[in-house]
Scaffold this motif. Structure first.
Motif, short mmCIF file in Angstrom:
data_model
loop_
_atom_site.label_atom_id
_atom_site.label_comp_id
_atom_site.label_asym_id
_atom_site.label_seq_id
_atom_site.Cartn_x
_atom_site.Cartn_y
_atom_site.Cartn_z
N LEU A 83 37.01 18.86 15.64
CA LEU A 83 36.64 18.69 17.04
C LEU A 83 37.85 18.34 17.91
O LEU A 83 37.96 18.81 19.05
N GLU A 84 38.76 17.56 17.36
CA GLU A 84 39.97 17.20 18.10
C GLU A 84 40.77 18.46 18.44
O GLU A 84 41.23 18.63 19.57
N HIS A 85 40.93 19.35 17.46
CA HIS A 85 41.73 20.55 17.71
C HIS A 85 41.01 21.53 18.64
O HIS A 85 41.66 22.20 19.44
N LEU A 86 39.70 21.59 18.58
CA LEU A 86 38.97 22.43 19.52
C LEU A 86 39.12 21.89 20.94
O LEU A 86 39.31 22.66 21.89
N ALA A 87 39.06 20.59 21.09
CA ALA A 87 39.26 19.98 22.40
C ALA A 87 40.67 20.24 22.91
O ALA A 87 40.87 20.53 24.11
N MET A 88 41.65 20.17 22.02
CA MET A 88 43.03 20.44 22.42
C MET A 88 43.21 21.91 22.82
O MET A 88 43.94 22.22 23.77
N ASP A 119 43.76 25.90 27.15
CA ASP A 119 43.23 27.14 27.73
C ASP A 119 41.73 26.97 27.93
O ASP A 119 40.94 27.27 27.03
N PRO A 120 41.32 26.50 29.10
CA PRO A 120 39.89 26.24 29.34
C PRO A 120 38.98 27.45 29.15
O PRO A 120 37.79 27.29 28.91
N THR A 179 46.79 28.21 18.09
CA THR A 179 47.19 27.37 16.96
C THR A 179 46.17 26.28 16.70
O THR A 179 45.81 26.01 15.56
N HIS A 180 45.65 25.68 17.76
CA HIS A 180 44.66 24.62 17.60
C HIS A 180 43.32 25.16 17.09
O HIS A 180 42.65 24.49 16.31
N VAL A 181 42.96 26.37 17.50
CA VAL A 181 41.74 26.98 16.96
C VAL A 181 41.93 27.22 15.46
O VAL A 181 41.03 26.94 14.66
N SER A 182 43.08 27.73 15.07
CA SER A 182 43.36 27.95 13.64
C SER A 182 43.30 26.64 12.86
O SER A 182 42.73 26.59 11.76
N LEU A 183 43.90 25.59 13.41
CA LEU A 183 43.84 24.29 12.74
C LEU A 183 42.41 23.77 12.66
O LEU A 183 42.02 23.15 11.66
N ARG A 203 35.52 27.62 22.58
CA ARG A 203 34.21 27.29 23.16
C ARG A 203 33.08 27.71 22.23
O ARG A 203 32.11 26.97 22.04
N GLY A 204 33.20 28.89 21.64
CA GLY A 204 32.17 29.36 20.72
C GLY A 204 32.05 28.48 19.50
O GLY A 204 30.95 28.19 19.03
#
Length: 104
Positions: free
Chosen positions: A59-64, A69-70, A41-45, A76-77
């Motif tokens: 960037l906030e959503h990618l970090a979340m 999920d590390p 969901t955060h990647v989609s956002l 990461r990409g």
């Protein structure tokens, strides 16, 4: 997802997207409130934010996503990292190391 990628590629051709409208910002706030902890969901956002020029939010959503999920390869990409033997690194760092390795 395919449609989103086509839309993003069109934005690259046309230049920077316009600032998000008030309706888009309202939609974002609702989506953000409902996002929960799902990395997907955060990647989609993050992609949604990128398409609208919302860099800090992206960037906030990618970090979340990475926090949730590390090992999330998509997040990461999108942050510009590659998997290098189980570690996430910048591509230029991997290339520099490989250039200096006489065995390669």
């Amino acid at each position: 997802m395919f449609g989103l990628l086509i839309g993003l590629s069109c934005l690259m051709v046309d230049g920077a997207p316009p600032a998000p409208s008030a309706d888009e910002l309202a939609s974002y706030r609702v989506a953000r409130a409902k996002a929960g902890r799902s990395a997907e969901t955060h990647v989609s956002l993050a992609l949604w934010c990128e398409a609208r020029g919302m860099t800090a939010e992206r960037l906030e959503h990618l970090a979340m996503a990475i926090t949730a999920d590390p090992s999330n390869a998509a997040a990461r990409g999108l942050m510009g990292l590659v998997d290098d033997a189980g570690r996430w690194r910048r591509p230029e760092d991997v290339a520099a190391r490989d250039r200096n390795d006489p065995d390669l």
